[in-house]
Write a protein that holds these residues in place. Structure first.
Motif, short mmCIF file in Angstrom:
data_model
loop_
_atom_site.label_atom_id
_atom_site.label_comp_id
_atom_site.label_asym_id
_atom_site.label_seq_id
_atom_site.Cartn_x
_atom_site.Cartn_y
_atom_site.Cartn_z
N ALA A 102 81.10 113.23 88.47
CA ALA A 102 80.27 112.69 89.31
C ALA A 102 79.31 111.70 88.50
N MET A 103 78.83 112.04 87.27
CA MET A 103 78.34 110.98 86.52
C MET A 103 79.27 109.76 86.16
N GLU A 104 80.32 109.97 86.04
CA GLU A 104 81.20 108.84 85.56
C GLU A 104 81.17 107.97 86.83
N ASP A 105 81.48 108.64 87.91
CA ASP A 105 81.50 107.92 89.37
C ASP A 105 80.33 106.90 89.49
N LEU A 106 79.05 107.69 89.19
CA LEU A 106 77.95 106.93 89.20
C LEU A 106 77.92 105.69 88.36
N ALA A 107 78.26 105.81 87.18
CA ALA A 107 78.32 104.83 86.41
C ALA A 107 79.17 103.63 86.82
N ALA A 108 80.27 103.88 87.58
CA ALA A 108 81.37 103.05 87.99
C ALA A 108 80.72 102.18 89.27
N ARG A 109 79.77 103.02 89.96
CA ARG A 109 79.05 102.19 91.18
C ARG A 109 78.13 101.42 90.62
N MET A 111 69.34 105.87 87.89
CA MET A 111 68.37 107.13 87.52
C MET A 111 68.13 107.78 88.95
N ASP A 112 67.59 106.83 89.91
CA ASP A 112 67.52 107.28 91.22
C ASP A 112 68.69 108.24 91.65
N HIS A 113 69.85 107.77 91.63
CA HIS A 113 71.01 108.76 91.95
C HIS A 113 71.02 110.03 91.16
N LEU A 114 70.92 109.77 89.69
CA LEU A 114 70.80 111.19 89.13
C LEU A 114 69.82 112.09 89.63
N LYS A 115 68.64 111.39 90.09
CA LYS A 115 67.86 112.46 90.41
C LYS A 115 68.13 113.23 91.88
N SER A 116 68.49 112.22 92.66
CA SER A 116 68.74 112.52 94.08
C SER A 116 69.93 113.13 94.48
N GLU A 117 71.12 112.72 93.77
CA GLU A 117 72.57 113.04 94.12
C GLU A 117 72.55 114.22 92.87
N SER A 118 71.79 115.06 92.64
CA SER A 118 71.83 116.10 91.43
C SER A 118 72.89 116.80 91.47
N TRP A 119 73.73 116.76 90.53
CA TRP A 119 74.75 117.78 90.29
C TRP A 119 74.16 118.97 89.04
N PHE A 120 72.79 118.96 89.35
CA PHE A 120 72.22 120.11 88.29
C PHE A 120 71.26 120.96 89.19
#
Length: 151
Positions: free
Chosen positions: A62-69, A115-124
Protein backbone atom coordinates in the motif's frame (compact mmCIF):
# COMPACT_ATOMS: atom_id res chain seq x y z
CA UNK A 1 12.70 7.44 -11.33
CA UNK A 2 11.85 4.98 -8.63
CA UNK A 3 10.74 5.87 -5.17
CA UNK A 4 12.55 4.76 -2.03
CA UNK A 5 9.81 3.27 0.15
CA UNK A 6 10.70 1.48 3.36
CA UNK A 7 8.76 -0.01 6.25
CA UNK A 8 11.14 -0.09 9.23
CA UNK A 9 11.12 -1.77 12.61
CA UNK A 10 14.21 0.05 13.88
CA UNK A 11 14.96 3.73 14.44
CA UNK A 12 16.30 5.76 11.53
CA UNK A 13 18.56 8.82 11.40
CA UNK A 14 16.34 11.36 9.66
CA UNK A 15 19.16 13.85 9.07
CA UNK A 16 21.32 11.21 7.37
CA UNK A 17 18.36 9.93 5.34
CA UNK A 18 17.43 13.42 4.16
CA UNK A 19 21.05 14.26 3.36
CA UNK A 20 21.48 11.08 1.29
CA UNK A 21 18.17 11.72 -0.49
CA UNK A 22 19.10 15.30 -1.35
CA UNK A 23 22.54 14.26 -2.58
CA UNK A 24 21.01 11.60 -4.81
CA UNK A 25 18.90 14.21 -6.65
CA UNK A 26 21.21 17.05 -7.75
CA UNK A 27 18.85 18.12 -10.58
CA UNK A 28 16.16 19.03 -8.04
CA UNK A 29 15.63 22.72 -7.48
CA UNK A 30 13.56 21.99 -4.38
CA UNK A 31 13.27 19.30 -1.75
CA UNK A 32 10.31 19.36 0.64
CA UNK A 33 10.16 17.05 3.62
CA UNK A 34 8.06 16.17 6.62
CA UNK A 35 9.26 14.40 9.74
CA UNK A 36 6.69 12.98 12.13
CA UNK A 37 7.88 12.07 15.61
CA UNK A 38 6.42 10.72 18.83
CA UNK A 39 5.07 13.63 20.82
CA UNK A 40 5.84 13.90 24.53
CA UNK A 41 2.27 14.64 25.61
CA UNK A 42 -1.30 14.06 24.52
CA UNK A 43 -4.41 15.56 26.09
CA UNK A 44 -2.25 17.22 28.79
CA UNK A 45 -0.77 13.87 29.86
CA UNK A 46 2.77 12.59 29.39
CA UNK A 47 3.11 9.98 26.65
CA UNK A 48 5.31 7.12 27.83
CA UNK A 49 5.36 5.21 24.53
CA UNK A 50 3.69 4.89 21.14
CA UNK A 51 3.17 1.61 19.34
CA UNK A 52 2.36 1.21 15.66
CA UNK A 53 1.27 -2.20 14.46
CA UNK A 54 1.11 -3.17 10.81
CA UNK A 55 0.55 -6.14 8.56
CA UNK A 56 3.52 -6.33 6.17
CA UNK A 57 1.76 -8.04 3.23
CA UNK A 58 -0.76 -5.17 3.21
CA UNK A 59 1.19 -2.22 4.55
CA UNK A 60 4.31 -2.16 2.37
CA UNK A 61 2.47 -2.75 -0.94
CA UNK A 62 0.00 0.00 0.00
CA UNK A 63 2.89 2.38 0.74
CA UNK A 64 4.45 1.50 -2.63
CA UNK A 65 1.10 2.13 -4.35
CA UNK A 66 0.90 5.52 -2.63
CA UNK A 67 4.38 6.34 -3.94
CA UNK A 68 3.33 5.41 -7.49
CA UNK A 69 0.18 7.58 -7.21
CA UNK A 70 2.25 10.47 -5.91
CA UNK A 71 4.73 10.15 -8.77
CA UNK A 72 1.84 9.98 -11.22
CA UNK A 73 0.48 13.35 -10.09
CA UNK A 74 3.72 15.39 -10.02
CA UNK A 75 6.95 15.42 -11.98
CA UNK A 76 9.47 14.42 -9.34
CA UNK A 77 13.19 13.81 -9.34
CA UNK A 78 12.82 11.59 -6.28
CA UNK A 79 10.44 10.46 -3.54
CA UNK A 80 11.28 9.03 -0.12
CA UNK A 81 8.75 7.45 2.23
CA UNK A 82 10.01 5.87 5.47
CA UNK A 83 7.65 4.63 8.16
CA UNK A 84 8.38 2.92 11.46
CA UNK A 85 6.38 0.26 13.22
CA UNK A 86 6.83 -1.17 16.68
CA UNK A 87 7.16 0.55 20.02
CA UNK A 88 8.73 4.01 20.15
CA UNK A 89 9.56 6.62 22.77
CA UNK A 90 8.82 10.37 22.82
CA UNK A 91 11.10 12.16 20.36
CA UNK A 92 11.65 9.07 18.19
CA UNK A 93 11.07 9.61 14.47
CA UNK A 94 8.01 7.79 13.08
CA UNK A 95 7.75 8.87 9.46
CA UNK A 96 9.83 10.76 6.92
CA UNK A 97 8.42 11.87 3.57
CA UNK A 98 10.57 13.83 1.14
CA UNK A 99 9.92 14.88 -2.44
CA UNK A 100 12.50 16.32 -4.82
CA UNK A 101 11.46 18.22 -7.95
CA UNK A 102 12.81 20.84 -10.30
CA UNK A 103 10.43 23.39 -8.77
CA UNK A 104 9.39 23.85 -5.14
CA UNK A 105 5.61 23.81 -5.60
CA UNK A 106 5.63 20.25 -6.94
CA UNK A 107 7.88 19.12 -4.08
CA UNK A 108 5.62 20.72 -1.47
CA UNK A 109 2.43 19.33 -2.99
CA UNK A 110 3.82 15.82 -3.46
CA UNK A 111 5.13 15.61 0.11
CA UNK A 112 1.86 16.89 1.52
CA UNK A 113 -0.24 14.53 -0.63
CA UNK A 114 1.85 11.53 0.44
CA UNK A 115 1.71 12.48 4.11
CA UNK A 116 -2.04 13.15 4.09
CA UNK A 117 -2.64 9.75 2.51
CA UNK A 118 -0.30 7.96 4.92
CA UNK A 119 -2.19 9.53 7.82
CA UNK A 120 -5.73 9.02 6.50
CA UNK A 121 -5.49 5.75 4.59
CA UNK A 122 -3.50 4.35 7.44
CA UNK A 123 -2.39 0.76 7.24
CA UNK A 124 -1.17 1.11 10.80
CA UNK A 125 -2.93 0.54 14.08
CA UNK A 126 -1.76 3.04 16.66
CA UNK A 127 -1.91 3.11 20.43
CA UNK A 128 -0.19 5.17 23.09
CA UNK A 129 0.77 4.54 26.66
CA UNK A 130 -0.25 7.25 29.15
CA UNK A 131 -0.14 6.85 32.95
CA UNK A 132 0.85 3.20 32.55
CA UNK A 133 -2.20 2.31 30.41
CA UNK A 134 -2.40 1.68 26.68
CA UNK A 135 -5.21 3.21 24.60
CA UNK A 136 -5.96 2.89 20.89
CA UNK A 137 -5.85 6.06 18.79
CA UNK A 138 -8.55 6.50 16.17
CA UNK A 139 -8.29 8.74 13.10
CA UNK A 140 -9.54 12.29 13.62
CA UNK A 141 -12.12 14.11 11.50
CA UNK A 142 -9.33 16.46 10.36
CA UNK A 143 -7.45 13.49 8.88
CA UNK A 144 -10.41 12.70 6.62
CA UNK A 145 -10.83 16.37 5.68
CA UNK A 146 -7.15 16.55 4.74
CA UNK A 147 -7.43 13.63 2.35
CA UNK A 148 -10.74 14.78 0.85
CA UNK A 149 -9.19 17.91 -0.59
CA UNK A 150 -7.08 15.80 -2.98
CA UNK A 151 -10.14 14.29 -4.70
Amino acid sequence: MGADVRLLTEAFDFAAELSAFTSAHPAAGGVASFLGQVRASAHDSAVEALELRQYGPLTLPAMEDLAARTQGRWTLEGLLILHRSGEMQPGDPIVLVAAASRHRREAFAAAEFAMDHLKSESWFWKREKVAGAWRWIEPRAQDFEDIARWS
